[in-house]
Motif scaffolding. Structure first.
Motif, PDB file in Angstrom:
ATOM      1  N   GLU A 278       2.347   9.699  -5.513  1.00 29.74           N
ATOM      2  CA  GLU A 278       2.721  10.844  -4.680  1.00 29.74           C
ATOM      3  C   GLU A 278       4.041  11.473  -5.117  1.00 29.74           C
ATOM      4  O   GLU A 278       4.216  12.714  -5.057  1.00 29.74           O
ATOM      5  CB  GLU A 278       2.821  10.362  -3.237  1.00 29.74           C
TER       6      GLU A 278
ATOM      7  N   GLY B 229       0.813  -1.212   0.000  1.00 30.65           N
ATOM      8  CA  GLY B 229       0.000   0.000   0.000  1.00 30.65           C
ATOM      9  C   GLY B 229       0.845   1.259   0.000  1.00 30.65           C
ATOM     10  O   GLY B 229       0.541   2.230  -0.716  1.00 30.65           O
TER      11      GLY B 229
ATOM     12  N   GLU C  25       2.396   1.645  -3.561  1.00 30.67           N
ATOM     13  CA  GLU C  25       1.421   2.114  -4.552  1.00 30.67           C
ATOM     14  C   GLU C  25       1.153   3.604  -4.388  1.00 30.67           C
ATOM     15  O   GLU C  25       1.081   4.352  -5.373  1.00 30.67           O
ATOM     16  CB  GLU C  25       0.119   1.333  -4.419  1.00 30.67           C
ATOM     17  N   ALA C  26       0.971   4.048  -3.147  1.00 32.67           N
ATOM     18  CA  ALA C  26       0.711   5.468  -2.905  1.00 32.67           C
ATOM     19  C   ALA C  26       1.903   6.322  -3.332  1.00 32.67           C
ATOM     20  O   ALA C  26       1.741   7.378  -3.964  1.00 32.67           O
ATOM     21  CB  ALA C  26       0.394   5.692  -1.431  1.00 32.67           C
TER      22      ALA C  26
END
Length: 279
Positions: A163, A155, A158-159
């Motif tokens: 970002e 997670g 992926e962020a």
């Protein structure tokens, strides 16, 4: 030529990634708890710069990153490899065992990444390679807390891939299956100290019993796996996920099938939870 910063590089897949990066012509910072434990071929290599770093020692991380930049002038690739496993039914695992696992697998990764990002933003480029696990997309019995830590890694990665895109920084999570390293040894894998007999014969303890049989007989070749990681990382664009190994690909197909099975019976009722005035 790029500069690679690899945590947990003293053995296993971390050491093989360091070797593969060197073979591809890169400079490598090996961030390890005890540089004396580096394999001789890495310890004595002219393009290897060992730094002492326990990634759970948050205060020590900036100095290790600064030493790497002083030596090579930049960091192009960060490989967050340091980590360990934890076996046991969730009910058997203590709070202290769970927190210790997350301190290494998750918060260590977060804090090393946080320390390296200013360097990469200043360069306007960089690649983050987080070593996750097959257990990071499929929760399995007997490894619930380890799976939770690797789901977190996926997670985060992926962020970060979105970002950090404005800064020219890419992020990828590698999700290996079982590779023939010492990961299943007691040096890399802990078992819950408290065993509940009620779980004997259930899937959680079947996993425990499997370890001795599987150790050092795993399907994946870490040399080939590391070579592919370096090849993929050296390409212009990183995939968001690198699914690594035959067993990972097989379990991924099972996971995709389960998602479809979960979605379809409830699709219409799920859609119907919107407000009546929703467009």
């Amino acid at each position: 030529m790029s500069v690679w910063f690899v945590t947990g590089a003293s053995r296993g897949i971390g050491a093989e990634i360091a070797r593969a990066a060197l073979a591809a012509g890169h400079d490598v910072v090996t961030a390890v708890r005890d540089p004396k434990r580096l394999p001789e071929d890495l310890k004595g290599h002219e393009r290897v710069f060992p730094v002492a770093l326990d990634v759970t020692d948050t205060a020590a991380i900036p100095a290790a990153v600064d030493a790497a930049v002083t030596r090579f002038g930049r960091i192009d690739v960060l490989v967050n490899n340091a980590g360990r496993g934890l076996l046991g039914a969730l009910e058997e695992i203590t709070d202290a065992e769970a927190r210790s696992l997350f301190d290494l697998n998750v918060f260590g990764l977060i804090n090393v990444t946080r320390a390296v990002l200013p360097v990469m933003r200043g360069q306007g480029s960089g690649k983050l390679v987080h070593i996750g696990s097959r257990s990071g997309f499929e929760g399995e019995p007997g490894v619930s807390l380890y799976s939770a830590s690797k789901f977190a890694v996926a997670g985060i990665s992926e962020a970060l891939s979105v970002e950090l895109a404005p800064f020219g920084i890419q992020s990828m999570v590698v999700e290996p299956g079982v590779f023939r390293t010492d990961f299943l040894d007691s040096t890399s894998l802990s078992v819950a100290a408290h065993r509940i007999p009620a779980y004997d014969g259930t899937p959680a303890h079947v996993t425990l019993d499997w370890i001795d049989e599987a150790n050092h007989a795993q399907l994946g070749d870490p040399v080939k796996g590391a070579a592919l990681i370096v090849e993929v990382t050296s390409a212009e664009k990183l995939p968001t996920h690198l699914y690594l190994g035959r067993d990972t690909l097989e379990r991924l197909e099972v996971k995709i099938g389960r998602i479809r099975d979960d979605v379809e019976p409830w699709r219409e009722k799920s859609l119907a939870t919107a407000h009546d005035d929703a467009a």
